[in-house]
Write an enzyme that holds these catalytic residues in place. Structure first.
Site, PDB file in Angstrom:
ATOM      1  N   ASP A 278      13.010 -24.225  10.442  1.00  0.00           N
ATOM      2  CA  ASP A 278      12.043 -23.342   9.800  1.00  0.00           C
ATOM      3  C   ASP A 278      11.482 -22.353  10.803  1.00  0.00           C
ATOM      4  O   ASP A 278      11.397 -21.151  10.559  1.00  0.00           O
ATOM      5  CB  ASP A 278      10.915 -24.212   9.246  1.00  0.00           C
ATOM      6  N   ASP A 416       8.102 -26.145   1.346  1.00  0.00           N
ATOM      7  CA  ASP A 416       6.983 -26.723   2.088  1.00  0.00           C
ATOM      8  C   ASP A 416       6.345 -27.856   1.305  1.00  0.00           C
ATOM      9  O   ASP A 416       6.070 -28.923   1.838  1.00  0.00           O
ATOM     10  CB  ASP A 416       5.940 -25.640   2.370  1.00  0.00           C
TER      11      ASP A 416
END
Lengths: 496, 268
Positions: A278, A416
């Protein structure tokens, strides 16, 4: 289990910069205002102009760029920087003002998602018992040897991450070359699977756990309704509240599936690996998610609606309505925010329409010359507009021809949500509540810090690294140190 | 029975906290953030103290050692949180000049800040100490609440948690005020009373519940009165607050304004 499920962008936090101070804009003529607006927003502008997709002249990008360039030449450098500085300052202030509110608006859905996952994990056995694996994890950690286990989990995580990377790159490539139809199909297919199949499995397990008999027709009706409403809300339009609820549900289902089918240690390895990925994907110069965000901003389009949770919240929307009785009572006011009339001459129609124009003007300070006229035209109305929260709900698919919409508010990728929930869910699956609680708080604090950084750096940031690292650290330290300590204390009823 | 004891204990321990949260904290996002942040500080202090407890293997049987370390660390982190909040004050001021929150502006009201952070400290602390016990009340094979006369285990745990949540709240109010006004004896008083309150619970393992519960309750009341006085509370404005019951301004705000002036005069 489909490959496409992995491509939920686990990353995108976009703080919208669109609350451009109207005072600054109004002080100038339309052309100038365009530049200033653009300047303050440019690096990470996230104004939505749905209209662009279909209504505007052939290449809105080029045109607006041309216009900007021309106007920029006309303005002296000094003027520009001064105005920009003022704009930025004011913008910053306004952003800070609503910053705390936004944080809470993300806290609530993230907390709900994690709570749902935790309560399901602790109450429904199905999601904690081992019954098969994903094809991405060929090593099953069945050996008792620690070395082998570590090796297995790392290999599994490596494979998972490779799949995620390939899928993300594929998605970004498709987006770059404007294969919208394909992406839409892909997203619709994966949410179809989630909403129908996974919710069906989930329902079955809930009923089995609580020993409730039910007939197939009822189940069919329930699932059909749930799924169809979900598809409509996520991909087309629907009340923001419902859309958010569905996105949370989808993330929770996804997280539950991961928790069930990933081997123990692989889960932790995947969590760490995905947060590193990420970081790379969002912050590196050629990171795919960075490219995605930048391209979306360049094209003035929303990022795929099925992948992003927007905090442009329903509460704010109600505040807006109750704050301004004039607006509330006027049928045009709310309509211009929620209803999506067919496009075409919409913008013109709205300029003639008092309240609606106000909303349009105050929410969008136009980016192109054509729309600059609109901003100038309705500037008078905008002056009276309260500076209060003004958010317009819900991203719509780019194909939806609609009036321009702004989104303030913070966006968080569904990825997320999924990985936060996986972490907390995994922690709770071992049956110790202190670790669960510690991970919960650690993730929220991590999110808080990420949002703080977001306010400082003002660009898309990866939301996973801080939270996941906090969560993992707190998980392991809590289960190793804190839990025995607290257990010793609470068995003797000693309080700290 | 299990469900009854679960809800009974949970609501005994956290019922007042829940209503405090709903009435006083939940309506202001900044307060919620401060609550969680201070909870996080408590968590870190617990983490370090349990790490130390694990590291000193010969002392692991003596929980009094772990307790003392933990209390000291908790107070250090309380001070750390105080410093953080003072650093963040400028930011908070900016954040909270929103009209919506004008009448309960947290940056202006230092006592409110202390109250919220202390509540966060206590709440997370209470949650951590009680959550596994609560989970046990639900579990299979739980001892009864009343039938077992020697062991009011669950209920006393719940009650002590309740006391400690609010003890932490009041301690923070006193502590923050002491730091602001540089009254070091008050800081010492907070640390010592924390140590005392925790040490008294050592008696629980000898089933001397009367002693521990009584002392804790007395300490709770004493620190409540002390915190109230520190916030410039008096019988007179207590009565005013009761009379103003219908007004949306909660008690703390009635008290706030004059106390801010007091702090300002102290600091100049």
């Amino acid at each position: 289990m489909n490959g496409q499920d992995n491509t939920y962008p686990d990353t995108i936090v976009v703080l919208n910069q669109s609350n451009v101070p109207r005072t600054v804009v109004r002080a100038m003529n339309p052309t100038e205002s365009n530049i200033n607006v653009d300047h303050s927003v440019q690096p990470h502008r996230s104004r939505r102009s749905r209209a662009d997709a279909t209504n505007s002249p052939p290449d809105p990008d080029n045109e607006s760029r041309e216009a900007r360039r021309a106007a920029r030449r006309a303005q002296t450098e000094a003027e520009r920087t001064a105005a920009a500085a003022a704009a930025e300052e004011e913008e910053e202030e306004e952003e800070m003002k609503y910053g705390a509110e936004h944080v809470i608006k993300l806290f609530v859905p993230v907390a709900i998602c994690m709570l749902v996952v935790v309560s399901v994990i602790t109450s429904i056995e199905f999601y904690t018992e081992r019954a098969g694996y994903l094809i991405y994890t060929p090593f099953h950690e069945t050996s008792t040897d620690t070395g082998t286990k570590i090796w297995n989990s790392l290999a599994n995580a490596g494979i998972m991450i490779s799949v995620v990377i390939v899928m993300t790159v594929l998605l970004i490539t498709l987006y770059k070359y404007r294969c919208y139809k394909f992406i839409q199909g892909w997203l619709i297919f994966s949410s179809l699977t989630l909403l129908f199949m996974f919710s069906f499995i989930f329902l079955g397990e809930v009923l089995r756990t609580y020993n409730i008999p039910i007939d197939q027709i009822t189940v069919a009706i329930l699932i059909w309704n749930f799924g169809c409403v979900g598809m409509v809300c996520i991909h087309w339009s629907g009340p923001l509240f419902l859309q958010q609820a569905y996105l949370i549900a989808v993330s929770a289902l996804m997280a539950l599936t991961f928790i069930k089918y990933l081997p123990d240690w692989t889960t932790w390895a995947v969590l760490v690996a995905i947060s590193v990925w990420d970081l790379i994907a969002v912050l590196c110069p050629y990171g795919p998610l960075r490219i995605l965000v930048e391209t979306a901003q360049e094209r003035n389009e929303p990022i795929f609606p099925g992948l992003i949770y927007t905090s442009s919240v329903i509460y704010a929307y109600t505040i807006l309505l109750s704050d301004n009785p004039e607006l509330r009572n006027s049928p045009a006011g709310p309509a211009s925010i929620t209803a999506r009339p067919h496009a075409g001459a919409d913008i013109e129609r709205h300029t003639t329409n008092g309240e609606a124009a106000e909303v349009v003007a105050s929410t969008t300070v136009a980016t192109t010359v054509t729309r600059g006229a609109l901003a100038a035209g309705s500037g008078g109305r905008a002056e009276n507009a309260p500076a209060g929260p003004r958010r317009v709900p819900a991203p719509r698919p780019p194909v939806d021809p609609d009036l321009e919409e702004e989104e303030r508010g913070i966006k968080l990728g569904l990825g997320d949500f999924i990985f936060y929930s996986i972490l907390v869910g995994k922690a709770s699956s071992y049956g110790d509540w202190t670790t669960t609680l510690a991970c919960f708080i650690a993730i929220l604090i991590g999110l808080c810090l990420t949002l703080l950084l977001l306010a400082m750096y003002r660009k898309a940031l990866p939301a996973l690294p801080i939270s996941i690292i906090f969560g993992v650290v707190f998980y392991f330290s809590t289960s190793n140190f804190v839990t025995p300590f607290l257990e010793a204390l609470s068995s003797q009823q000693i309080f700290l | 029975m299990t469900a009854l004891s679960f809800f009974g204990c949970a609501l005994t321990a956290f019922g007042p906290s829940l209503s405090f949260f709903i009435i006083f904290i939940a309506r202001d996002p900044i307060r919620v953030i401060i609550l969680i942040a201070s909870g996080f500080f408590w968590l870190v202090s617990l983490l370090i103290s349990s790490g130390l407890w694990r590291a000193f293997i010969p002392l692991q049987d003596k929980l009094a050692f772990g307790l003392a370390v933990s209390v000291v660390l908790q107070e250090l982190f309380r001070f750390g949180f105080y410093l953080t909040m003072r650093k963040a004050e400028a930011g908070l001021q900016m954040v909270s000049h929103d009209e919506m929150y004008k009448d309960h502006n947290i940056a202006k009201a230092r006592h409110t800040l202390a109250l919220v952070s202390g509540f966060g400290y206590g709440l997370i602390g209470g949650a951590f100490t009680l959550v596994n016990v609560l989970a046990d009340t639900l579990g299979p094979g739980t001892l009864g609440l009343i039938t077992d006369n020697d062991h009011y285990f669950f209920f006393t745990s719940a009650y002590l948690t309740l006391c400690f949540v609010f003890l932490h709240t009041f301690w923070s109010v006193i502590f923050f005020y002491a730091c602001d006004a540089k009254k070091y004896y008050l800081i010492a008083a907070v640390v010592l009373s924390h140590l005392a309150a925790s040490s008294v619970t050592l008696l629980n393992s000898q089933k001397l519940y009367a002693a521990s519960l009584g002392t804790t309750t007395v300490m709770l009341i004493a620190s409540a009165i002390m915190a109230f006085v520190i916030c410039n509370g008096s019988l007179r404005n207590w009565r005013t607050a009761l009379r103003l019951k219908s007004s949306p301004r909660p008690l703390a705000h009635v008290v706030e304004d004059s106390s801010i002036q007091q702090i300002n005069t102290l600091s100049t």
